[in-house]
Design a protein around this motif. Structure first.
Motif, short mmCIF file in Angstrom:
data_model
loop_
_atom_site.label_atom_id
_atom_site.label_comp_id
_atom_site.label_asym_id
_atom_site.label_seq_id
_atom_site.Cartn_x
_atom_site.Cartn_y
_atom_site.Cartn_z
N PRO A 1 0.82 -1.22 0.00
CA PRO A 1 0.00 0.00 0.00
C PRO A 1 0.85 1.26 0.00
N LEU A 2 0.42 2.24 -0.78
CA LEU A 2 1.03 3.56 -0.77
C LEU A 2 0.37 4.37 0.32
N ALA B 1 -0.18 9.68 -1.27
CA ALA B 1 -1.16 9.71 -2.37
C ALA B 1 -1.85 11.06 -2.45
N GLU B 2 -1.99 11.76 -1.33
CA GLU B 2 -2.69 13.03 -1.31
C GLU B 2 -1.80 14.21 -1.69
N GLY C 1 -2.02 10.34 -6.05
CA GLY C 1 -2.73 9.06 -6.13
C GLY C 1 -3.81 9.02 -7.18
N ALA C 2 -4.31 10.19 -7.59
CA ALA C 2 -5.36 10.21 -8.62
C ALA C 2 -4.82 9.81 -9.98
N LEU C 3 -3.50 9.86 -10.17
CA LEU C 3 -2.91 9.55 -11.47
C LEU C 3 -3.04 8.07 -11.81
N GLY D 1 -5.43 1.76 -8.01
CA GLY D 1 -5.51 2.03 -6.58
C GLY D 1 -4.14 2.36 -6.03
N HIS D 2 -4.07 2.53 -4.75
CA HIS D 2 -2.84 2.99 -4.11
C HIS D 2 -1.98 1.82 -3.67
#
Length: 238
Positions: A41-42, A47-48, A62-64, A197-198
């Motif tokens: 997991p990231l 991610a934010e 993380g949206a990428l 996902g992350h």
């Protein structure tokens, strides 16, 4: 701030040891499965963190790769000749190859977003590209600073020798905006395979400016068709 060590997540393309330790053994590449059971997991805090697009618009990192796998290449700085030549080869990857494998290719630099468009014109790069001008994501992912002496050999994607390449970088620096190095010259980059996902499935930290991962090795890990970077015309069988 020291980034916490990540647990083993997948094999490396080579035997190099990175911040993400990987099992020893055969290094033959294979498509990387996606999902929480296969990836590390990231951290949500990473991610934010924002990256900026060519218009200065802030996008959560993380949206990428929320919806599909992505190859994310962090480069040193946009005046670096080795980064320029590596990205010139990334530009040769056909969109159709990536679409067939449902993979996104992303380059992230560490300059002002104003340099994105000129860098794309210089390299011919037309895939996704963003910048992390504060280098916060670089730091949180453990990207190195400084040059390590390694025996990794020459990069297959760097065509210029050190003298000519350095002169070209210097020329671009002195003819560009004053005191703008388009990033921290001491910062190294790296390569990730992430999502959907992350989840991180593979990470490589460049130890010096020539320590990029061979592009076809990374493409093979995500099941993308290999690319001929030699410049030889392809043979069409009829």
């Amino acid at each position: 701030w020291a980034a916490p060590a990540l647990a083993p997540i997948t094999r490396q393309v080579s035997g190099h040891t990175a911040a993400v330790r990987v099992p020893s053994g055969p290094t033959a590449a294979a498509p990387v499965p996606s999902g929480p059971e296969h990836g590390q997991p990231l951290a949500a805090s990473v991610a934010e963190l924002p990256v900026l697009d060519a218009n200065g618009r802030r996008v959560p990192f993380g949206a990428l790769f929320r919806e599909r796998r992505a190859i994310v290449v962090f480069v040193r700085h946009f005046l670096c000749y080795t980064c320029q030549e590596y990205v010139e080869d990334l530009a040769k990857i056909p969109r159709s190859f990536l679409q067939e494998a449902n993979v996104t290719l992303i380059v992230i630099g560490q300059s002002s977003y104003h340099h994105i468009e000129p860098f794309c014109k210089l390299t011919g790069y037309c895939h996704e590209i963003y910048v992390d001008p504060e280098r916060e994501i670089y730091k949180r992912l453990g990207m190195k600073r400084g040059e390590e002496v390694t025996s990794s050999g020459p990069s297959p994607h760097v065509k210029s020798n050190v003298l000519l390449g350095s002169m070209w970088s210097l020329w671009r620096a002195v003819t560009g905006p004053p005191f703008d190095f388009q990033g921290d010259p001491g910062q190294q980059g790296g390569t990730l395979i992430v999502g959907p996902g992350h989840y991180i499935h593979f990470i490589h930290h460049d130890r010096n400016r020539l320590d990029h991962k061979p592009i076809n090795s990374v493409l093979q890990l995500v099941g993308v068709q290999q690319v001929d970077f030699t410049g030889r015309p392809s043979v069409i069988h009829v």
